[in-house]
Design a protein around this motif. Sequence first.
Motif, mmCIF file in Angstrom:
data_model
loop_
_atom_site.group_PDB
_atom_site.id
_atom_site.type_symbol
_atom_site.label_atom_id
_atom_site.label_comp_id
_atom_site.label_asym_id
_atom_site.label_seq_id
_atom_site.Cartn_x
_atom_site.Cartn_y
_atom_site.Cartn_z
ATOM 1 N N SER A 156 0.828 -1.204 0.000
ATOM 2 C CA SER A 156 0.000 0.000 0.000
ATOM 3 C C SER A 156 0.867 1.261 0.000
ATOM 4 O O SER A 156 0.585 2.223 -0.735
ATOM 5 N N VAL A 157 1.911 1.273 0.811
ATOM 6 C CA VAL A 157 2.828 2.414 0.833
ATOM 7 C C VAL A 157 3.485 2.591 -0.533
ATOM 8 O O VAL A 157 3.599 3.714 -1.054
ATOM 9 N N GLU A 158 3.901 1.492 -1.131
ATOM 10 C CA GLU A 158 4.513 1.558 -2.461
ATOM 11 C C GLU A 158 3.532 2.111 -3.484
ATOM 12 O O GLU A 158 3.907 2.894 -4.370
ATOM 13 N N ALA A 159 2.257 1.748 -3.361
ATOM 14 C CA ALA A 159 1.237 2.254 -4.277
ATOM 15 C C ALA A 159 1.085 3.771 -4.134
ATOM 16 O O ALA A 159 0.947 4.485 -5.136
ATOM 17 N N VAL A 160 1.107 4.269 -2.900
ATOM 18 C CA VAL A 160 1.036 5.720 -2.696
ATOM 19 C C VAL A 160 2.192 6.409 -3.413
ATOM 20 O O VAL A 160 2.002 7.384 -4.153
ATOM 21 N N LEU A 161 3.394 5.900 -3.230
ATOM 22 C CA LEU A 161 4.582 6.545 -3.793
ATOM 23 C C LEU A 161 4.566 6.507 -5.319
ATOM 24 O O LEU A 161 4.941 7.490 -5.975
ATOM 25 N N LEU A 162 4.134 5.401 -5.902
ATOM 26 C CA LEU A 162 4.112 5.295 -7.359
ATOM 27 C C LEU A 162 3.073 6.224 -7.975
ATOM 28 O O LEU A 162 3.342 6.923 -8.960
ATOM 29 N N PHE A 163 1.874 6.247 -7.404
ATOM 30 C CA PHE A 163 0.810 7.054 -7.989
ATOM 31 C C PHE A 163 0.987 8.541 -7.699
ATOM 32 O O PHE A 163 0.504 9.382 -8.463
ATOM 33 N N ALA A 164 1.653 8.887 -6.615
ATOM 34 C CA ALA A 164 1.887 10.297 -6.296
ATOM 35 C C ALA A 164 3.069 10.872 -7.057
ATOM 36 O O ALA A 164 3.245 12.097 -7.095
ATOM 37 N N THR A 171 4.035 6.057 -12.387
ATOM 38 C CA THR A 171 2.589 5.893 -12.269
ATOM 39 C C THR A 171 2.086 4.787 -13.185
ATOM 40 O O THR A 171 1.190 4.022 -12.813
ATOM 41 N N THR A 172 2.652 4.677 -14.377
ATOM 42 C CA THR A 172 2.266 3.589 -15.282
ATOM 43 C C THR A 172 2.608 2.235 -14.668
ATOM 44 O O THR A 172 1.824 1.288 -14.759
ATOM 45 N N LEU A 173 3.772 2.145 -14.038
ATOM 46 C CA LEU A 173 4.132 0.916 -13.345
ATOM 47 C C LEU A 173 3.155 0.631 -12.214
ATOM 48 O O LEU A 173 2.765 -0.518 -11.970
ATOM 49 N N GLY A 174 2.721 1.687 -11.527
ATOM 50 C CA GLY A 174 1.717 1.526 -10.477
ATOM 51 C C GLY A 174 0.422 0.947 -11.016
ATOM 52 O O GLY A 174 -0.190 0.081 -10.383
ATOM 53 N N VAL A 175 -0.005 1.410 -12.183
ATOM 54 C CA VAL A 175 -1.220 0.858 -12.797
ATOM 55 C C VAL A 175 -1.033 -0.621 -13.114
ATOM 56 O O VAL A 175 -1.933 -1.441 -12.890
ATOM 57 N N LEU A 217 -4.535 1.347 -21.438
ATOM 58 C CA LEU A 217 -4.720 2.801 -21.364
ATOM 59 C C LEU A 217 -3.521 3.473 -20.693
ATOM 60 O O LEU A 217 -3.101 4.565 -21.109
ATOM 61 N N ALA A 218 -2.978 2.826 -19.664
ATOM 62 C CA ALA A 218 -1.802 3.389 -18.989
ATOM 63 C C ALA A 218 -0.597 3.418 -19.927
ATOM 64 O O ALA A 218 0.169 4.391 -19.934
ATOM 65 N N LEU A 219 -0.421 2.377 -20.724
ATOM 66 C CA LEU A 219 0.689 2.349 -21.679
ATOM 67 C C LEU A 219 0.528 3.439 -22.730
ATOM 68 O O LEU A 219 1.506 4.095 -23.118
ATOM 69 N N PRO A 226 10.871 8.872 -24.453
ATOM 70 C CA PRO A 226 11.993 8.245 -25.164
ATOM 71 C C PRO A 226 11.847 6.727 -25.260
ATOM 72 O O PRO A 226 11.030 6.131 -24.571
ATOM 73 N N ARG A 227 12.654 6.132 -26.112
ATOM 74 C CA ARG A 227 12.474 4.717 -26.462
ATOM 75 C C ARG A 227 12.632 3.770 -25.280
ATOM 76 O O ARG A 227 12.086 2.675 -25.289
ATOM 77 N N TRP A 228 13.398 4.195 -24.267
ATOM 78 C CA TRP A 228 13.612 3.298 -23.120
ATOM 79 C C TRP A 228 12.319 3.019 -22.374
ATOM 80 O O TRP A 228 12.247 2.086 -21.565
ATOM 81 N N ARG A 229 11.261 3.812 -22.633
ATOM 82 C CA ARG A 229 9.985 3.538 -21.991
ATOM 83 C C ARG A 229 9.391 2.203 -22.448
ATOM 84 O O ARG A 229 8.450 1.697 -21.836
ATOM 85 N N ALA A 230 9.947 1.649 -23.532
ATOM 86 C CA ALA A 230 9.507 0.319 -23.963
ATOM 87 C C ALA A 230 9.731 -0.711 -22.863
ATOM 88 O O ALA A 230 9.008 -1.719 -22.786
ATOM 89 N N VAL A 231 10.713 -0.456 -21.993
ATOM 90 C CA VAL A 231 10.966 -1.365 -20.863
ATOM 91 C C VAL A 231 9.751 -1.405 -19.945
ATOM 92 O O VAL A 231 9.358 -2.468 -19.445
ATOM 93 N N VAL A 232 9.139 -0.238 -19.701
ATOM 94 C CA VAL A 232 7.952 -0.175 -18.855
ATOM 95 C C VAL A 232 6.810 -0.951 -19.504
ATOM 96 O O VAL A 232 6.030 -1.618 -18.813
ATOM 97 N N TRP A 233 6.702 -0.873 -20.819
ATOM 98 C CA TRP A 233 5.684 -1.651 -21.527
ATOM 99 C C TRP A 233 5.891 -3.147 -21.272
ATOM 100 O O TRP A 233 4.944 -3.871 -20.948
ATOM 101 N N LEU A 234 7.134 -3.591 -21.408
ATOM 102 C CA LEU A 234 7.426 -5.018 -21.206
ATOM 103 C C LEU A 234 7.125 -5.443 -19.768
ATOM 104 O O LEU A 234 6.556 -6.517 -19.540
ATOM 105 N N VAL A 235 7.488 -4.597 -18.807
ATOM 106 C CA VAL A 235 7.241 -4.927 -17.407
ATOM 107 C C VAL A 235 5.738 -5.016 -17.130
ATOM 108 O O VAL A 235 5.269 -5.964 -16.486
#
Length: 315
Positions: A156-164, A171-175, A217-219, A226-235
């Motif tokens: 829950s604490v991690e969720a607060v930090l990601l979304f804030a 935030t996308t990782l949080g979603v 929708l988050a993706l 930049p292109r490195w955001r593709a890593v977030v897509w994969l995660v």
Amino acid sequence: MSHPEQTEEQVRAPKAAASSGRTAAWASLLGLLAGVLGLAPWLISGAKLPLQNMWESEARPEHMPLALLPLSQYELTTIVALVTVGGAAAGLAVRLWSPEHRRLATWCAVGGVLVVQIVAAVQSFTVLNQGLASGQMASIYFFGLLAGVILSLAASVEAVLLFASTSRVATTLGVGLMAIPFTSWVVEWVVGLVGYINVPPVVSTMAHWLPAILVGLALAWCGLRPRWRAVVWLVNLALLWFVPALFISVNYVLGSRVLAGDLEEMLLMSRQILTATLGPQGGAAPLVLLALVFGVVGVGVREVASRQRRQSALR
């Protein structure tokens, strides 16, 4: 010449302190409300402690004591959803608010959420402890649930930090992390309002596809530049594949009375179910594909809209 400058600083300091105080107060209130919102689906259902296999005396569901968390091995994923959604709601509120003292607001929101959730946990475990039969298995059960709730509070604490966070990537990782718990939370609302027996079949269908839609929708919102955001897509796509399988495995193993108490057999069965659910027959591929389609189409739409705005600005 130095006196006016000192006077200005002296005037400015109380204003800054007052601003920080207001931010802390509002953020704490947001955290408290978010914590209650997370627990709301359980609270509206009556908040009766679920029936326990090791309860000291015979009891009917309506005779079970009030508990602010549904402590039961059958409800562990529900507890995760109730607790982490509260954290995500607090973080999202801070992000939308975007206060001047953002770090202060974030940690005050964390504090507000934890106050609600820790009070709920203490009350629930007190009730559980008073009613459980004595014995080694009851102690293992009690402390196993306690460990699960503590891990949920950390999530829950991690969720607060990601979304804030101001970072779209965070935030996308949080979603991605919250898509499955949030869907479970929504289903709990329906169950709390109409009861298990009266849940419409369409709810199950919606619950199956909703995580993929949220991740897609988050993706799209995150983008690929930049292109490195593709890593977030994969995660996020990997989380969409793995987290539902994990929830299914946990629910099945902990909900099996046949395996109750046999830790070695429970671990073996959990690995088998997790492997089967992650495999081709698990049904995760259509979800991942749907999320990918939503993400790619969303990025395309954003690119076209951005290009049209640039062209309009040049005219």
